[in-house]
Design a protein around this motif. Structure first.
Motif, short mmCIF file in Angstrom:
data_model
loop_
_atom_site.label_atom_id
_atom_site.label_comp_id
_atom_site.label_asym_id
_atom_site.label_seq_id
_atom_site.Cartn_x
_atom_site.Cartn_y
_atom_site.Cartn_z
N PRO A 199 6.49 -0.34 1.48
CA PRO A 199 6.88 1.36 1.52
C PRO A 199 6.90 2.43 2.16
O PRO A 199 5.92 2.33 2.65
CB PRO A 199 6.40 2.13 0.11
CG PRO A 199 5.80 0.66 -0.94
CD PRO A 199 5.96 -0.24 0.17
N LYS A 200 7.43 3.55 2.65
CA LYS A 200 8.01 4.83 3.85
C LYS A 200 5.85 5.16 3.30
O LYS A 200 5.49 5.21 4.66
CB LYS A 200 8.30 5.81 3.52
CG LYS A 200 9.09 6.24 4.70
CD LYS A 200 10.06 7.36 4.40
CE LYS A 200 10.08 8.27 5.67
NZ LYS A 200 11.03 9.37 5.86
N GLU A 201 5.72 5.59 2.32
CA GLU A 201 4.67 6.18 2.58
C GLU A 201 3.88 5.56 2.61
O GLU A 201 2.25 5.75 3.26
CB GLU A 201 4.55 7.19 0.90
CG GLU A 201 3.94 6.24 0.32
CD GLU A 201 5.14 5.58 -0.75
OE1 GLU A 201 4.94 5.09 -2.21
OE2 GLU A 201 6.07 5.84 -0.54
N HIS A 202 3.26 4.13 2.76
CA HIS A 202 1.95 2.93 3.65
C HIS A 202 1.71 2.46 4.50
O HIS A 202 1.43 2.63 5.29
CB HIS A 202 2.04 2.26 2.35
CG HIS A 202 2.01 2.57 0.76
ND1 HIS A 202 0.95 3.23 0.72
CD2 HIS A 202 2.48 2.46 -0.04
CE1 HIS A 202 1.63 3.59 -0.81
NE2 HIS A 202 2.08 2.92 -0.93
N ARG A 203 3.52 3.20 4.97
CA ARG A 203 3.37 2.54 6.93
C ARG A 203 2.71 2.52 7.74
O ARG A 203 2.21 1.92 8.88
CB ARG A 203 5.02 2.50 7.25
CG ARG A 203 6.45 1.62 6.52
CD ARG A 203 7.29 1.73 6.52
NE ARG A 203 8.57 2.20 6.03
CZ ARG A 203 9.54 2.33 5.36
NH1 ARG A 203 9.91 2.60 6.22
NH2 ARG A 203 10.24 2.13 4.54
N ASP A 204 2.18 3.71 7.77
CA ASP A 204 0.92 4.63 8.91
C ASP A 204 -0.46 4.14 8.60
O ASP A 204 -0.45 4.67 9.67
CB ASP A 204 1.32 6.02 9.02
CG ASP A 204 3.15 6.51 9.43
OD1 ASP A 204 3.37 6.07 9.81
OD2 ASP A 204 2.96 7.58 8.56
N ARG A 205 -0.56 3.44 6.85
CA ARG A 205 -1.85 3.14 6.89
C ARG A 205 -2.18 1.29 6.83
O ARG A 205 -3.04 1.45 6.80
CB ARG A 205 -1.69 3.66 6.00
CG ARG A 205 -2.07 5.33 5.64
CD ARG A 205 -2.74 5.44 4.53
NE ARG A 205 -3.96 5.45 4.27
CZ ARG A 205 -4.74 5.79 3.53
NH1 ARG A 205 -4.43 6.45 2.53
NH2 ARG A 205 -5.88 4.90 3.57
N TYR A 222 -7.12 -2.00 3.78
CA TYR A 222 -5.60 -1.48 3.02
C TYR A 222 -4.83 -2.11 2.72
O TYR A 222 -4.22 -2.98 3.11
CB TYR A 222 -4.90 -0.28 4.05
CG TYR A 222 -4.53 1.28 4.02
CD1 TYR A 222 -4.53 2.30 3.26
CD2 TYR A 222 -2.81 0.49 3.51
CE1 TYR A 222 -3.91 2.93 2.04
CE2 TYR A 222 -2.17 2.11 2.71
CZ TYR A 222 -2.93 2.07 2.13
OH TYR A 222 -1.39 3.90 1.64
N VAL A 238 -1.16 -2.65 0.09
CA VAL A 238 0.02 -1.65 -0.27
C VAL A 238 -0.06 -1.98 -1.54
O VAL A 238 0.10 -1.02 -2.85
CB VAL A 238 1.80 -2.52 0.51
CG1 VAL A 238 2.19 -1.44 -0.44
CG2 VAL A 238 1.46 -1.42 1.82
N GLU A 252 11.88 -1.11 1.90
CA GLU A 252 11.21 -1.54 0.45
C GLU A 252 12.73 -2.37 -0.19
O GLU A 252 13.58 -2.20 -0.39
CB GLU A 252 11.38 -0.63 0.15
CG GLU A 252 10.40 -0.93 -1.32
CD GLU A 252 9.89 0.48 -2.03
OE1 GLU A 252 9.01 0.22 -3.07
OE2 GLU A 252 9.93 1.46 -1.73
#
Length: 431
Positions: A372-378, A384, A386, A421
């Protein structure tokens, strides 16, 4: 001036202590809550291996309820299930049926106390619910708050005394200079103290940062180790006590072996990260064929891929790379194993090597679940995940991509991630 400096010291000290106390209390509650839910989940994992008729729960603080698909109560360790109302509309039961697993904190109508709930949907559609009363937890919190307040008060008194003492020491040279401006040599005191203070401050900041990183890393490692260790301990205890049936012993041994393997994998990843973090770690560069190394990785991962019904496809051409071969092998293994682990049945993993603008290129692409987009930077952060449940069940440690990032950084390479995704993920490494 001394009073003003001392007053500033006291205000800053009081504010820092209050903030620290509040944050510490909040963090302690969060950690305690996560610990309680982790324990309940571990208990549930062990209890669900037992038939309802064989359940004997004697711990007063823990309540076990087995709820059938229609909402009727099959078993309850602290109440008469025959007189209990239908549990179909209980929040944790509804969420467990919908999502497979859930946690909840709410008021228990049956026990009339605030309760921590962990609920899990079983294969037959029934729900196993493990609960723990909040009374003992609140008692621990109250004790912790009292300790924090006591330490804060003592710290404030100590800081007040220290601030007064240091203020006097700091102001003393300036007061002497004010008394007799002809003694210009006194000003040299500050020139001598400045490097010392600067050095101490820099060292203190470094120590704090290092301690914070170590604390966070230790907390994460402890959390990651607890689940498999609890499972191993639980299964071993069942076998040792003779509670496990003869036909279950082999299955329990398999679970012990599985969790032990996960512990070994986690420890190997931690050791690898520690080596990469070590400033004294020296790279031994050599020239080798990146395509051939990728081919070796593909062959090594073939059994695991076949087990997941995933096909590995090697593309590209031979390309010479000057790098630390063992680390690049580790990088390939982590990328390909992740691509296999988070794929779908019938999916594919593409490994491609080649040149782009004269630079060696490595691409690992899968047709899996995507990020998911909100997880890509982390996703490259340590521990960490997803999808935590899928990662742990498939043997993931949460350290693979962190190791990849370290290796890429040590080779001054460029790392890029593209993902959709439900479509798949592509990771590109340009050396």
């Amino acid at each position: 001036m001394k009073r003003k400096i001392n007053r500033y010291f006291m205000v800053i000290t009081a504010a820092a202590i209050m903030i620290t106390a509040v944050v510490s209390t909040i963090l302690f509650f969060i950690v305690l809550k996560e610990q309680v839910f982790a324990d309940l989940k571990a208990y549930g994992h062990i209890i669900r291996q037992t038939e309802p008729a064989d359940l004997k729960i004697e711990e007063e603080e823990m309540r076990v309820t087995w709820i059938l698909k229609d909402g009727s109560v099959l078993y309850d360790s602290q109440a008469d299930e025959s007189s209990m109302e239908n549990h179909r509309e209980r929040p944790e039961v509804k969420k467990a049926k919908r999502y497979g697993m859930t946690t909840e904190i709410r008021w228990s109508k049956t026990l009339s106390v605030h309760t921590f709930y962990y609920a899990e949907r079983l294969e037959d559609g029934s729900v196993l619910r493990i609960a723990k009363r909040s009374g003992s937890i609140l008692k621990v919190m109250a004790n912790a708050v009292m300790i924090v307040l006591a330490i804060s008060f003592l710290t404030f008194l100590l800081c007040a005394f220290t601030a007064r003492f240091l203020t006097k020491r700091i102001a003393e040279p300036m007061e002497r200079m004010a008394d007799n401006l002809t003694l210009l040599d006194t000003s040299d005191v500050y020139e001598e103290i400045r490097p010392f203070v600067s050095t101490i401050k820099d060292q203190h900041i470094k120590l704090l940062n290092h301690a914070k990183m170590r604390q966070e890393f230790t907390a994460n490692v402890s959390h990651e180790l607890k689940t498999p260790l609890t499972a191993v301990s639980g299964y071993a205890e069942l076998i040792e006590s003779g509670m496990a049936k003869e036909e279950d012993v082999r299955r329990f041994a398999g679970q012990i072996h599985k969790n032990s393997a996960r512990l070994l994998t986690l420890m190997n990843d931690i050791i690898k990260l520690s080596e990469l973090d070590d400033a004294a770690f020296e790279l031994s560069f050599e020239t080798f064929d990146l395509y051939q190394l990728a081919e070796n990785t593909a062959c090594m991962m073939e059994p695991a891929a076949a087990k997941q019904e995933v096909e590995i496809v090697l593309l590209g051409e031979s390309v010479l790379l000057h790098a630390e071969k063992d680390l690049i092998d580790e990088l390939l293994y982590n990328l390909v194993s992740n691509a296999v682990r988070y794929n779908v049945k019938g999916g594919k993993v593409f490994i491609r090597t080649g040149l782009e603008n004269g630079r060696p290129l490595l691409v690992v692409e899968d047709t899996g679940i995507g990020i998911p987009k909100e997880h890509r930077d982390r996703v490259f952060e340590r521990f960490y995940r997803v999808d935590k449940s899928r990662s742990k069940s498939s043997g993931g440690t949460g350290l693979g991509l962190a190791i990849v990032k370290h290796i890429v950084s040590q080779h001054d390479a460029h790392l890029a991630l593209e993902s959709k995704e439900g479509k798949g993920t592509k990771i590109i490494v340009k050396f």
